[in-house]
Write a protein that holds these residues in place. Sequence first.
Motif, PDB file in Angstrom:
ATOM      1  N   GLY A   8       0.834  -1.339  -0.066  1.00 56.49           N
ATOM      2  CA  GLY A   8      -0.069   0.138  -0.031  1.00 56.49           C
ATOM      3  C   GLY A   8       0.849   1.265  -0.203  1.00 56.49           C
ATOM      4  O   GLY A   8       0.514   2.189  -0.773  1.00 56.49           O
ATOM      5  N   GLU A   9       1.719   1.170   0.700  1.00 52.20           N
ATOM      6  CA  GLU A   9       2.913   2.418   0.931  1.00 52.20           C
ATOM      7  C   GLU A   9       3.701   2.513  -0.597  1.00 52.20           C
ATOM      8  O   GLU A   9       3.437   3.561  -0.890  1.00 52.20           O
ATOM      9  CB  GLU A   9       3.733   2.098   1.660  1.00 52.20           C
ATOM     10  N   LEU A  10       4.169   1.583  -0.861  1.00 55.39           N
ATOM     11  CA  LEU A  10       4.748   1.515  -2.321  1.00 55.39           C
ATOM     12  C   LEU A  10       3.765   2.117  -3.335  1.00 55.39           C
ATOM     13  O   LEU A  10       4.264   2.977  -4.267  1.00 55.39           O
ATOM     14  CB  LEU A  10       5.081   0.134  -2.718  1.00 55.39           C
ATOM     15  N   ILE A  11       2.285   1.583  -3.418  1.00 48.79           N
ATOM     16  CA  ILE A  11       1.426   2.069  -4.416  1.00 48.79           C
ATOM     17  C   ILE A  11       1.250   3.548  -4.210  1.00 48.79           C
ATOM     18  O   ILE A  11       1.152   4.235  -5.235  1.00 48.79           O
ATOM     19  CB  ILE A  11       0.280   1.215  -4.294  1.00 48.79           C
ATOM     20  N   HIS A  52      14.869  15.587  -7.872  1.00 50.72           N
ATOM     21  CA  HIS A  52      13.773  14.940  -7.489  1.00 50.72           C
ATOM     22  C   HIS A  52      14.129  13.898  -6.414  1.00 50.72           C
ATOM     23  O   HIS A  52      13.174  13.570  -5.737  1.00 50.72           O
ATOM     24  CB  HIS A  52      12.930  14.295  -8.561  1.00 50.72           C
ATOM     25  N   ILE A  53      15.481  13.889  -6.469  1.00 55.62           N
ATOM     26  CA  ILE A  53      15.818  13.181  -4.900  1.00 55.62           C
ATOM     27  C   ILE A  53      16.209  13.920  -3.876  1.00 55.62           C
ATOM     28  O   ILE A  53      15.841  13.880  -3.002  1.00 55.62           O
ATOM     29  CB  ILE A  53      17.133  12.079  -5.351  1.00 55.62           C
ATOM     30  N   TRP A  54      16.926  14.854  -4.256  1.00 52.97           N
ATOM     31  CA  TRP A  54      17.467  15.932  -3.318  1.00 52.97           C
ATOM     32  C   TRP A  54      16.401  16.916  -2.639  1.00 52.97           C
ATOM     33  O   TRP A  54      16.293  17.049  -1.558  1.00 52.97           O
ATOM     34  CB  TRP A  54      18.592  16.880  -3.695  1.00 52.97           C
ATOM     35  N   MET A  55      15.567  17.343  -3.568  1.00 48.23           N
ATOM     36  CA  MET A  55      14.477  18.500  -3.159  1.00 48.23           C
ATOM     37  C   MET A  55      13.595  17.578  -2.160  1.00 48.23           C
ATOM     38  O   MET A  55      13.340  18.387  -1.073  1.00 48.23           O
ATOM     39  CB  MET A  55      13.921  18.616  -4.172  1.00 48.23           C
ATOM     40  N   PRO A  56      12.972  16.653  -2.302  1.00 52.36           N
ATOM     41  CA  PRO A  56      11.976  15.955  -1.363  1.00 52.36           C
ATOM     42  C   PRO A  56      12.959  15.402  -0.127  1.00 52.36           C
ATOM     43  O   PRO A  56      12.446  15.458   1.176  1.00 52.36           O
ATOM     44  CB  PRO A  56      11.468  14.581  -2.077  1.00 52.36           C
ATOM     45  N   LEU A  57      14.128  15.126  -0.328  1.00 53.52           N
ATOM     46  CA  LEU A  57      14.893  14.521   0.812  1.00 53.52           C
ATOM     47  C   LEU A  57      15.004  15.808   1.829  1.00 53.52           C
ATOM     48  O   LEU A  57      14.779  15.669   3.144  1.00 53.52           O
ATOM     49  CB  LEU A  57      16.166  14.253   0.463  1.00 53.52           C
ATOM     50  N   LEU A 125       8.155  18.020   2.391  1.00 55.54           N
ATOM     51  CA  LEU A 125       7.912  18.612   3.799  1.00 55.54           C
ATOM     52  C   LEU A 125       6.883  17.641   4.368  1.00 55.54           C
ATOM     53  O   LEU A 125       6.971  17.410   5.827  1.00 55.54           O
ATOM     54  CB  LEU A 125       7.480  20.144   3.783  1.00 55.54           C
ATOM     55  N   SER A 126       5.699  17.520   3.743  1.00 57.96           N
ATOM     56  CA  SER A 126       4.711  16.589   4.335  1.00 57.96           C
ATOM     57  C   SER A 126       4.825  15.318   4.720  1.00 57.96           C
ATOM     58  O   SER A 126       4.549  14.819   5.791  1.00 57.96           O
ATOM     59  CB  SER A 126       3.414  16.714   3.269  1.00 57.96           C
ATOM     60  N   LEU A 127       5.548  14.680   4.016  1.00 60.45           N
ATOM     61  CA  LEU A 127       6.186  13.406   4.309  1.00 60.45           C
ATOM     62  C   LEU A 127       6.924  13.253   5.414  1.00 60.45           C
ATOM     63  O   LEU A 127       6.868  12.291   5.873  1.00 60.45           O
ATOM     64  CB  LEU A 127       6.637  12.587   2.744  1.00 60.45           C
ATOM     65  N   GLY A 128       7.801  14.325   5.449  1.00 61.08           N
ATOM     66  CA  GLY A 128       8.762  14.307   6.852  1.00 61.08           C
ATOM     67  C   GLY A 128       7.769  14.344   7.729  1.00 61.08           C
ATOM     68  O   GLY A 128       8.214  14.004   8.981  1.00 61.08           O
ATOM     69  N   THR A 134      12.505   7.399   4.011  1.00 62.41           N
ATOM     70  CA  THR A 134      12.759   8.258   3.201  1.00 62.41           C
ATOM     71  C   THR A 134      13.577   7.831   1.907  1.00 62.41           C
ATOM     72  O   THR A 134      13.454   8.276   0.851  1.00 62.41           O
ATOM     73  CB  THR A 134      14.015   8.827   4.033  1.00 62.41           C
ATOM     74  N   ALA A 135      14.588   6.702   2.339  1.00 59.68           N
ATOM     75  CA  ALA A 135      15.278   6.095   0.931  1.00 59.68           C
ATOM     76  C   ALA A 135      14.138   5.626   0.003  1.00 59.68           C
ATOM     77  O   ALA A 135      14.570   5.796  -1.502  1.00 59.68           O
ATOM     78  CB  ALA A 135      16.218   4.877   1.635  1.00 59.68           C
ATOM     79  N   LEU A 136      13.162   5.077   0.357  1.00 59.50           N
ATOM     80  CA  LEU A 136      12.310   4.344  -0.659  1.00 59.50           C
ATOM     81  C   LEU A 136      11.424   5.555  -1.298  1.00 59.50           C
ATOM     82  O   LEU A 136      11.405   5.560  -2.300  1.00 59.50           O
ATOM     83  CB  LEU A 136      11.244   3.759   0.054  1.00 59.50           C
ATOM     84  N   THR A 137      11.051   6.543  -0.636  1.00 57.50           N
ATOM     85  CA  THR A 137      10.507   7.869  -1.221  1.00 57.50           C
ATOM     86  C   THR A 137      11.428   8.389  -2.520  1.00 57.50           C
ATOM     87  O   THR A 137      10.889   8.851  -3.549  1.00 57.50           O
ATOM     88  CB  THR A 137       9.972   8.637  -0.217  1.00 57.50           C
ATOM     89  N   ILE A 138      12.657   8.665  -1.764  1.00 56.97           N
ATOM     90  CA  ILE A 138      13.448   9.524  -2.758  1.00 56.97           C
ATOM     91  C   ILE A 138      13.733   8.601  -3.878  1.00 56.97           C
ATOM     92  O   ILE A 138      14.058   9.344  -5.139  1.00 56.97           O
ATOM     93  CB  ILE A 138      14.469  10.395  -2.140  1.00 56.97           C
ATOM     94  N   ALA A 139      13.948   7.446  -3.882  1.00 56.93           N
ATOM     95  CA  ALA A 139      14.475   6.858  -4.916  1.00 56.93           C
ATOM     96  C   ALA A 139      13.315   6.778  -6.033  1.00 56.93           C
ATOM     97  O   ALA A 139      13.417   6.553  -7.095  1.00 56.93           O
ATOM     98  CB  ALA A 139      14.784   5.085  -4.553  1.00 56.93           C
ATOM     99  N   ILE A 140      12.116   6.416  -5.519  1.00 60.49           N
ATOM    100  CA  ILE A 140      10.804   6.314  -6.474  1.00 60.49           C
ATOM    101  C   ILE A 140      10.721   7.645  -7.022  1.00 60.49           C
ATOM    102  O   ILE A 140      10.425   7.819  -8.256  1.00 60.49           O
ATOM    103  CB  ILE A 140       9.620   5.902  -5.666  1.00 60.49           C
TER     104      ILE A 140
END
Length: 186
Positions: A8-11, A52-57, A125-128, A134-140
Amino acid sequence: MNISTIVGELITLLIMALALGMDAFSVGLGMGLIRLRLRQILYIGVIIGFFHIWMPLVGMIIGKVLSDKLGTIASYAGGVLLIVLGIQMVISSLRHKEESFIKPVGFGLIIFALSVSLDSFSVGLSLGIFGARTALTIAIFGFVSMILTWLGLIMGRRVQGWLGNYSEALGGSILLAFGIKLLLPL
């Protein structure tokens, strides 16, 4: 944590990545209307993916500390940058012999990448705040935006051949419209 929660989180992250990457696709479509070599397209996609990796990180790190007030500021800044890029491209297309001031190389590429990844900062910001992985989010986010940027740039490159000299004006108009959309959310 069970498998259904992870799936569910991945989707959810994939859907978010597609939504965030669509601006990279749209802007890539507009920028692809400038004459670009395939090597430039490859490089631009990688840089957009990197942003798109660094900005959400950075957003996720700050989101753990601050409120989501900066999200609105980031969206407005992205809109202004896209409007400036769009106006510059339209003006450049009207001047037949002058070089374009902002191109997707060097500093222009940094502005381009920053403008399409500022919304990723906002989402970060919201996800934080919510404690996403973190790692999964920024990789995707990085991978999906890179692929969508490549698709937009390649499609824009193909359309550019059909439109000739008017392609840069169309590309600028697309960026301008997208920037206005960011400033005036409906």
